[in-house]
Design a protein around this motif. Structure first.
Motif: not given
Ligand code: ZN
Length: 145
Positions: A70-77, A127-145
């Motif tokens: 979830x978007x609110x969990x992205x930073x804590x994770x 969605x994102x990569x959890x490698x330190x520092x990567x999540x700043x740029x390696x992230x995107x939106x996962x949509x369910x339609x």
């Protein structure tokens, strides 16, 4: 006429749903994913996601994974993942906020996961990569339609 049109429409939807359940995403030595948005159909029972690392750098230098939350969990994770270290794939063990995650891979590697959409009741996740520092740029939106 209406009957035939709806049958054709359903056949078309059926094909689209099938195609959208298999996701491929690439990643590079330039700290990037090749997608910033992934769209899957709500009708997918399971989603199969394949992450490919087309670079050459090793996992401890330029490791990538694909983490869904979830978007609110992205930073804590991501913050807890940094503390977990490379051996744990930069994710806290048994982190219930992680909805799906691949293992951490290095250049030339590929990994595939399959996960269910049944618990994912919202329309949009990140969605994102959890490698330190990567999540700043390696992230995107996962949509369910
Ligand atoms: Zn990465």
């Amino acid at each position: 006429m209406r009957g035939i049109a709806s049958v054709l429409f359903l056949a078309f939807i059926g094909q689209a749903a099938h195609a959208a359940c298999d996701i491929e995403i690439g990643s590079t030595d330039q700290m990037s994913f090749d997608k910033t948005e992934i769209v899957v159909e709500r009708t997918c029972e399971n989603v199969t996601l394949t992450l490919t690392h087309t670079g050459k750098l090793p996992v401890n230098v330029m490791g990538h994974n694909w983490v869904l939350s979830r978007s609110e969990d992205f930073n804590p994770i991501a913050t807890d993942g940094m503390a977990a270290g490379v051996e744990k794939g930069y994710l806290k063990e048994n982190d219930s906020r992680v909805l799906a995650a691949t293992k951490l891979i290095g250049g030339g590697e590929q990994t595939t996961i399959t996960f269910s959409l049944s618990e994912l009741t919202e329309d949009e996740y990140v969605f994102f990569c959890s490698f330190p520092g990567h999540w700043a740029v390696m992230k995107g939106t996962f949509k369910i339609v």
